[in-house]
Write an enzyme that holds these catalytic residues in place. Structure first.
Site, PDB file in Angstrom:
ATOM      1  N   VAL A   1      31.451   4.379  22.505  1.00 23.66           N
ATOM      2  CA  VAL A   1      30.331   4.052  23.385  1.00 23.66           C
ATOM      3  C   VAL A   1      30.750   4.119  24.851  1.00 23.66           C
ATOM      4  CG1 VAL A   1      28.803   2.164  24.086  1.00 23.66           C
ATOM      5  CG2 VAL A   1      29.107   2.680  21.655  1.00 23.66           C
ATOM      6  N   ASP A   2      31.909   3.575  25.172  1.00 26.35           N
ATOM      7  CA  ASP A   2      32.391   3.527  26.550  1.00 26.35           C
ATOM      8  C   ASP A   2      32.590   4.938  27.106  1.00 26.35           C
ATOM      9  OD1 ASP A   2      33.070   2.131  28.805  1.00 26.35           O
ATOM     10  OD2 ASP A   2      34.902   1.258  28.002  1.00 26.35           O
ATOM     11  N   ASP A   3      33.297   5.788  26.356  1.00 27.82           N
ATOM     12  CA  ASP A   3      33.499   7.173  26.790  1.00 27.82           C
ATOM     13  C   ASP A   3      32.174   7.885  26.979  1.00 27.82           C
ATOM     14  OD1 ASP A   3      36.498   8.477  26.511  1.00 27.82           O
ATOM     15  OD2 ASP A   3      36.276   6.620  25.396  1.00 27.82           O
TER      16      ASP A   3
END
Length: 664
Positions: free
Chosen positions: A397-399
């Protein structure tokens, strides 16, 4: 001379209203880093920098080779030995991060690897390591994963390892323990490990090396480890009772059921083997998959075993005098963040090279694999990016948020729409991955089965992937950059409510994936700015006050792994680093504080500490794998984050504005 001039002019500016336009001094620092970063772009357009953990990964690599009985490569092992000796702490042991306390498990593995390589136990560094382990209760105090290694080499009995039978592969989804209920990294590490603990093989260990001298009691007398500090006594003793029952009944499990479970584990691993990028694209899972195929009798040249083994080799970093093994690689993360920094730096050449980087990222988006995240979100279409070159079952999710924001920013600069469809899928997937509490985790939604961290096997306390403040902030930043607000998006409103609830009394936010409260606070301030929270709002003012209060005397900011201790009672000072200083400065600017003296001092610190090559020397660890267990040193952080901060400072000052217009 340039640094002295900038420092003098910054001091002068602090005595005025900071409205004076900057001259070319800061620009020279920015351009030096910009050129250095552009020079490190790979021919196909991406960036990737070394990713370093602690001594455990290179030590485990050495031990894996000797476990398998592979031919000894003395010259290469000697390079790993140089690395291990260099990172040994002054206290004699090996820490989990630079200047950290002795970690028994890391020290046991590093000592064992060095002895396996050929270091004499009478050598000073080995004597000091041995004394450090014995002074802290001996090797019998090592964690579960180290105990499994010790059992595989025949040093301690398997009764010293908690029972997790391979039959868990056959459990229904409603059962209190199920693979779907634990994190991606736990899943990929544990599944091949289940086969190993069922088969209980013995390492080949052709040299016959033993480390009995690290134990206070005879190794064969070692029993189960005591409760870990973070575990609740009531839950722990309940699960110890379950462990006792399993230990008594496991020998009587039907052979047919066991074989069916082993077959299920092999099928699970094979589906996710991920080619040369490896199971889960992380070293522990990849190494376990190799050992699993070996114990099941797969020959060296069997396609599955061969490619699993090759994936491990791709993690090696070999320099002229030393070598080590990375825990994984970070090309998506490095490329996305470098693109943001270069976009902030600006200029036609930088933007053109960013376009090449984003064009490289575009086909890396996972659009056709329904990964493990579907267990909680079966109706969502895939649309994320992973962290590594390839890891389609486990997009991050972060990437995804970082890459999407960079693509959106480039489209705004160039007027193009080549990323439109990709951004729509990323948004759809991010929205679908929001947890019930309004927040986001890294790889799964609603992964909050906290009771599982109390099982004896989970003494590391990192079995889960719950939602966190920093990942939530990144998702909100992306959605807000796309035009969503608390007024027109229920998802954004819920996310902002979560961030308001999780702000600590001191004004900071927790940082799960970066170290620590500085990272979390920077992330959240960027998100709150982007969703339109007023600079004068209480949560903004408290965060600004905290960041200003924890600035070091040298103008920088610093924080280390000790901040994750269970009895955290407030910020504890650590030496300044370039990346953490950049986060603090970026956070303050996101809160409208470009004219604050603390920001000017932070920029001066970055300018003063820049090396001749345009980068910063940052030997300290500023990132987190698992709090209190595993920390990371991204070699790229001291390259792109300082540039990002200095360029943004220049842009805001020259534009005579307080407003940061982007989500990061």
């Amino acid at each position: 001379m340039i640094n002295d001039t900038l420092d003098q002019r910054t001091r002068t500016a602090k005595q005025t209203d900071f409205a004076r336009p900057l001259d070319d001094v800061l620009e020279q620092h920015i351009q030096k880093t910009t050129e250095a970063l552009l020079a490190q772009q790979r021919p196909d357009g991406h960036w990737v920098f070394e990713l370093e953990a602690d001594a455990t990964i290179p030590a485990e690599y050495v031990l894996l080779r000797h476990y398998l009985g592979e031919p000894v490569d003395a010259a290469f092992e000697a390079k790993i030995a140089v690395y291990l000796r260099r990172i040994q702490g002054d206290h004699g042991g090996w820490p989990l991060f630079r200047d950290g306390d002795v970690d028994i498990s890391a020290t046991v593995k590093a000592y064992f690897a060095l002895k396996m390589i050929g270091d004499s136990i009478e050598a000073d560094h080995m004597r000091r390591a041995r004394e450090a382990v014995r002074a802290r209760g001996g090797a019998e105090r090592a964690n579960v994963f180290t105990r499994i290694m010790l059992a595989l080499f025949g040093f301690i009995p398997w009764r010293a390892v908690p029972v997790v039978p391979v039959e868990v592969m056959l459990l229904p989804k409603w059962f209190p323990f199920h693979l779907d209920k634990i994190s991606y990294w736990s899943r990929t590490v544990i599944v091949p490990l289940l086969v190993l603990t069922a088969k209980k093989p013995l390492a080949r260990n052709a040299k016959g090396v033993r480390i009995d001298e690290l134990f206070l009691a005879p190794p064969q007398t070692v029993g189960l480890a005591p409760k870990a500090p973070q575990q609740k006594a009531s839950w722990y003793w309940f699960f110890r009772g379950v462990d006792n029952v399993l230990r008594a009944t496991e020998p009587h499990f039907p052979r047919s059921t066991r074989q069916r479970a082993i077959d299920a584990a092999v099928a699970w691993v094979s589906e996710r083997l991920n080619g040369e990028d490896g199971l889960g694209a992380i070293f522990p899972a990849m190494a376990n998959s190799v050992m699993m195929f070996a114990v099941l009798g797969y020959p060296d040249d069997h396609p599955l075993r061969a490619i699993a083994r090759k994936s491990v080799e791709k993690l090696l970093v070999v320099h002229e005098d030393e070598a080590y093994c990375q825990p994984c690689v970070s090309p998506i993360w490095d490329t996305g963040l470098t693109c943001h920094a270069l976009l902030e730096s600006g200029g036609e050449r930088a933007v053109a090279q960013v376009q090449r980087g984003l064009d490289w990222l575009l086909p890396k988006q996972v659009l056709d694999v329904r990964g493990d995240w579907i267990a909680r979100r079966p109706d969502i279409r895939p649309g994320g990016w992973a962290f590594q070159y390839a890891n389609p079952h486990y997009p991050d999710v972060d990437d995804t948020a970082v890459v999407a924001m960079a693509m959106d920013r480039v489209q705004g600069l160039t007027g193009g729409d080549g990323f439109r469809d990709s951004l729509a899928r990323a948004r759809e997937w991010i929205l679908g991955m929001q947890s019930e509490n309004g927040a986001w985790g890294a790889f799964d939604a609603d992964n909050e089965y906290h009771y599982l961290n109390n099982i004896p096997f989970a003494d590391h306390g990192a079995l889960l992937d719950p939602p966190t403040e920093d990942v939530t902030a990144r998702c909100l930043s992306m959605l807000a950059q796309f035009g969503e607000t608390t007024a027109n998006s229920a998802a954004v409103a819920r996310g902002v409510d979560y961030l308001r609830r999780t702000q600590l009394g001191e004004g900071s936010w927790y940082g799960r994936w970066g170290m620590n409260y500085i990272y979390g606070t920077w992330s959240v301030l960027c998100a709150l700015n982007m969703v339109g929270v007023d600079y004068g709002a209480p949560e903004m003012r408290r965060a600004v006050d905290w960041l200003v209060a924890v600035q070091n005397d040298d103008g920088g900011w610093g924080e280390d792994g000790a901040s994750y201790k269970l009895d955290y009672r407030g910020y504890e000072r650590a030496p300044s680093t370039a990346s953490q200083t950049a986060w603090a400065v970026l956070g303050l600017m996101a809160a409208g504080e470009v004219d604050h003296a603390a920001v000017a001092r932070g920029i001066t610190y970055l300018a003063d500490t820049q090396d001749a090559d345009g980068f910063w020397n940052e030997p300290r660890y500023t990132a987190t794998g698992f709090p209190r267990v595993f920390y990371l040193r991204y070699h790229g952080y001291a390259k792109f984050f300082p540039l990002w901060a200095m360029a943004r400072y220049r842009n805001l000052k020259r534009g005579n504005t307080r407003a940061v217009a982007y989500g990061m």
